[in-house]
Each structure stands twice: as C-alpha cells, then as structure tokens.
Design a protein around this motif. Sequence first.
Motif, short mmCIF file in Angstrom:
data_model
loop_
_atom_site.label_atom_id
_atom_site.label_comp_id
_atom_site.label_asym_id
_atom_site.label_seq_id
_atom_site.Cartn_x
_atom_site.Cartn_y
_atom_site.Cartn_z
N ARG A 137 30.35 -27.99 -17.34
CA ARG A 137 30.17 -27.86 -18.79
C ARG A 137 28.77 -28.26 -19.23
O ARG A 137 28.36 -27.95 -20.34
N ARG A 138 28.05 -28.96 -18.37
CA ARG A 138 26.65 -29.26 -18.73
C ARG A 138 25.76 -28.05 -18.51
O ARG A 138 24.67 -27.96 -19.05
N GLY A 159 24.85 -35.30 -26.44
CA GLY A 159 25.26 -34.86 -25.11
C GLY A 159 24.66 -35.74 -24.03
O GLY A 159 25.33 -36.15 -23.09
N ARG A 187 23.45 -38.81 -24.50
CA ARG A 187 23.91 -40.19 -24.63
C ARG A 187 25.34 -40.34 -24.12
O ARG A 187 25.67 -41.29 -23.42
N LEU A 188 26.18 -39.37 -24.48
CA LEU A 188 27.58 -39.42 -24.02
C LEU A 188 27.66 -39.51 -22.52
O LEU A 188 28.52 -40.19 -21.97
N THR A 189 26.77 -38.79 -21.85
CA THR A 189 26.88 -38.71 -20.41
C THR A 189 25.92 -39.69 -19.74
O THR A 189 25.69 -39.61 -18.54
N GLY A 190 25.35 -40.60 -20.54
CA GLY A 190 24.52 -41.65 -19.96
C GLY A 190 23.23 -41.15 -19.33
O GLY A 190 22.72 -41.74 -18.38
N ARG A 219 22.43 -29.39 -30.45
CA ARG A 219 23.10 -30.38 -29.61
C ARG A 219 23.45 -29.79 -28.25
O ARG A 219 23.31 -30.44 -27.21
N THR A 220 23.88 -28.51 -28.28
CA THR A 220 24.22 -27.84 -27.02
C THR A 220 22.96 -27.59 -26.19
O THR A 220 22.95 -27.80 -24.98
N VAL A 240 21.31 -30.43 -23.97
CA VAL A 240 21.87 -30.76 -22.66
C VAL A 240 21.27 -29.84 -21.59
O VAL A 240 21.49 -30.03 -20.40
#
Lengths: 258, 286
Positions: free
Chosen positions: A90-91, A115, A117-120, A167-168, A171
């Motif tokens: 999905r990334r 995106g 930040r969510l995934t560090g 935002r998409t 990533v």
Amino acid sequence: MLKNPENSPRFVVTQLNAWFSAHHVLRSVDMLIRDREVTAIIGPSGCGKSTFIRCLNRMHELVPGAKVAGSIQLDGEDIYQSDVDPVLLRRHVGMVFQKPNPFPTMTIRENVLSGLRLTGRLDRSTANSVVESALRRAALWDEVKDTLDKPGGSLSGGQQQRLCIARTLAVDPSVILMDEPCSALDPVATARIEDLLHTLKASYSIVIVTHSMQQASRVSDRTGFFLSGELIEFGDTDRIFTAPTDRRTEDYITGKFG
Amino acid sequence: MKRHVRKWSRRKETLFIGLCIVSLAVPLCLLFAMLIDVALDGISRIDWQFLTSYPSRRASSAGILPGLVGSAFLIVLTAVISLPMGVGAAIYLEEYGERGRLANLIEVNIANLAGVPSVIYGLLGLEIFVRFAGLDRSLLAGALTLSLLVLPVVIMATREALRVVPKTLREAALALGATRWQMVWRVVLPMAVPGIMTGAILSISRALGETAPLVVIGALTYVSFLPQDPMSAFTALPIQIFNWVSRPQAAFLENAAAAILVLLVVLLLANVVAIVIRNRYQKRIG
C-alpha cells in the motif's frame, strides 16, 4: 489498436474473482493497466468497480468475510503471494477515497506528512521540502502555504481532496488509485482535480473509478466497463466511447440504463 | 378540523416539555436539598485543622488527613492500573478481536460485570489480592480491587469511543501503508480520547465514592499515620465518613458532613482535570 502501446504494463490482472462472504462481486476479470496512463473504471452502482480497485492495493481483504482468487501482478510480482506484505504494497499503491478524509486531529502540514509519520519514516530534516513538493504536485501549495498549521478540516471540500492527494503523493507511490474522487465535489473543484490528473499521469500510473462517463472520457486513456461484476469491455477510451463493440457498453454509455 | 388537530398537538408538546422539566427539577431539587443540609451541618467544621489532623476520640480535634491522603493515593493508583488495562482490553476487543459468538459472550459479560454490586468485588479483592497475593490490607490491594470494579465501565466507554471513529479515517491510514497498530495508535486513539476520558471520569468518580469493597478488604477505620508507599495500610474518605456517621455523638455527625463536603470537592477537582484533558482533545478534533 492501443493508443500508447509503448507504455509498459504495471498491473496484469488475470482471472480475478472476489467475494464478500457468499456474494460473488467480481467474476473472472482480466485487465492490463499501463504506466503513465489514466485507466478509468466505469459502470453502474454495485457493478464491482470499487471492489476491483480495492483488490489492487489489497484493501478488499480488510472487510470480514472478503475473499479473492486469481492473480494480480504488479511489475511482474504477484501481490497476492504469501510473502507480500499488504502494508508495504500500500505504500507503493496509494489510494484516494470518495469522500475527502483528511485526519481531523492534524494540521494541513501534519496531514501531508501523516503517511510518513504513521509508518515511522519521517525525517525531520526533509519534512519541509516533502510538504512543499507534495502540495505543489497536488496543486494546492499556493492556496495553503501560509496556513500550513491550520486544521486540515478547515479547507473546502475540493481543497481537502487535493490535500488527500498530497498526502498520498508524500508516501511516494508509483500507482495511484482513485475511488470516485470527485463525487462529493462541485464542478469547479472537479475540474481542478481533473487538470491535476493530466499532470500527475506524467509520473504515475493512475486508476480512477468514476460514475461519470463524461469524466472518464475527459481524463482517461483507457476505459473498462463493468457490469454485475464482469469486465464487459476494455480498451482505448476514444474507441470505447465512439465505437463500443459490446451492446451493453453501448447501452450504458448512451444512457439507456445505469 | 385542521386547526383543532394542530391545537391538540401543540398542547401535547407543552405537556411533554412540562414533564421533562419536572423530571429534571425533582432530582435537582433533592440534590440541592441534600447538599444544603450537608453544607449547613458541616461547613463550620471545615478549617485547616480539620484537613490536617488525624482522627481523634474528641470530635472537635479530629481531622481527615489520613483519609484525604489515602483517597488521593487510591485514585491515582486506581487510574494508573485501570485506564491502561481497560483501554488495552477495549482496543483488543474492538480493533483486533474476531467478531463472533465468543466476542458477543464477552461483551455481554462485561456489561453485566458493570452492574455487579461493589461488595462482591470487595470479596473478590479480599480473596485474590489480600490473601492469595499476600498484599495484605494495603493501598495496592485497595487500588487493585477498585480497578476491578471500574474496569468494565472503562472498557465499555473506550469501546464506544473507538467505535465512533469513522471507517473512512481508518481506511485512509491503512491505504497510506500504516499497520493496524500504527492506525490505532496514531489515528484512532487520539480521536477516541474525549470518549475515553468520559469513561475515566465516570470510573474515577465511582471509585472515589466506594466504601463497601474497601471495608470488605479491611481498610482501617482509625489511622494515625500517612501511607508511605503502596504497601501501607490506609483509610479513605468514605470510610472515615462511614465511621463518623455510625457514632452517636452529634459532633461526629458534623465531622461526617464536613468530610462529605471535602469528598465532593475532591471529586469535582478530579473531574475537572479529566474534563480539561477531554476538551483539549475535542478542540483539536473540532
């Protein structure tokens, strides 16, 4: 005759079937989605078009009872192999949804970075340039550059949708799926998104589900027509809208049903 | 004919609003009557000496310091134990657990547990924490028992708060390549904080006022020292009140009334803290 035969294939979908519990929503779908093109998916409500693109980033399987059979290759690799992590997939395959859904607890800036930040994976030193470049690519920078610290929900609907696109993009995906991205927007905001699609397709492979045939004919290079879970016809957009080979396609695009 | 119908339906509406006002006014008036009664009895007893003295045989020199400190310790410990556990359990049930018969069974059970009389929790705490775990009549045993008591409320409130976070935001997070945990931690939980805090307010208020389970596990009624650590013996404000109310002398009843006022103030303060946290998050969401 394909219009841009030189564009390399990204997704190769073979004999794709999908179910919600006992409900068979996609039946033996074959499709080839190429790089740097906009592929439009049209069809009446409930024909399986949303399910189809949700199979491409493995969001379909998140619904309890959902099942998939068949194969989808992305750049030669089957994304339904057991060693493929859907989270990582999905990334690479980003998605924009029907209703603009910026995170309400975050500012515009935080939304763009969400995106990462969510995934560090947020690198503070490059954060500012990521924000600017993603917002520029989503054609939103000039409108929000002075209000980056305002909540994402303070924007208009069309701006929120472009924020979701930014935002998409942040990533760094290579494919972007859009599930009726303009259905909640007014005509002006819709036109801006469509303009944006024209620029974005220079760098991305884009699949857009739309209920509007005019939109499909305006923005896409290829069009697939779904009916009751089957891909009835797929080909160059110009041809689909001028000389459809299947009677059902013709009936649909001429407005006899749907 | 038409006018008549409209007149009648308007009357019905007036009647309904009237009933609503009455059902609001009756409990409010009773509550105020009680508060005024307690305040009249107790307000003259509240002074610095009352707050900072130990209990005494003479009502005039008795104070509530050990109860006040004990209650403060209890509340903090209970919150520290029950909130993470309750929120964790709710996250598991709501975000990870499979839907099915077992889940339904657990859900019904949790709802039932919230309605179990607190004495029962006291008995459970006595057996498990005081005797079996050997914690004796300590603050920790008391806090663990109260945690058991409030856990169902915390779990239910948290589940409710998690459930109302829109699916579209969950999907947005997952579509960005977040794992389920990242989605819960960074998107769902921040949005659920106001609801969770509401649950926390309810639970803390309940725990603060509980007497029965603490009496059962053997909290002391006469304490002439302050708790030093979680393993100390302790008393709490409701127990001190209970103790004073059962005395025949009128002066002790005044003490009880004064202690009730203090307990109310502590309760309000605890709620204010939770409400401030809740509002801060709500503002960010709104």
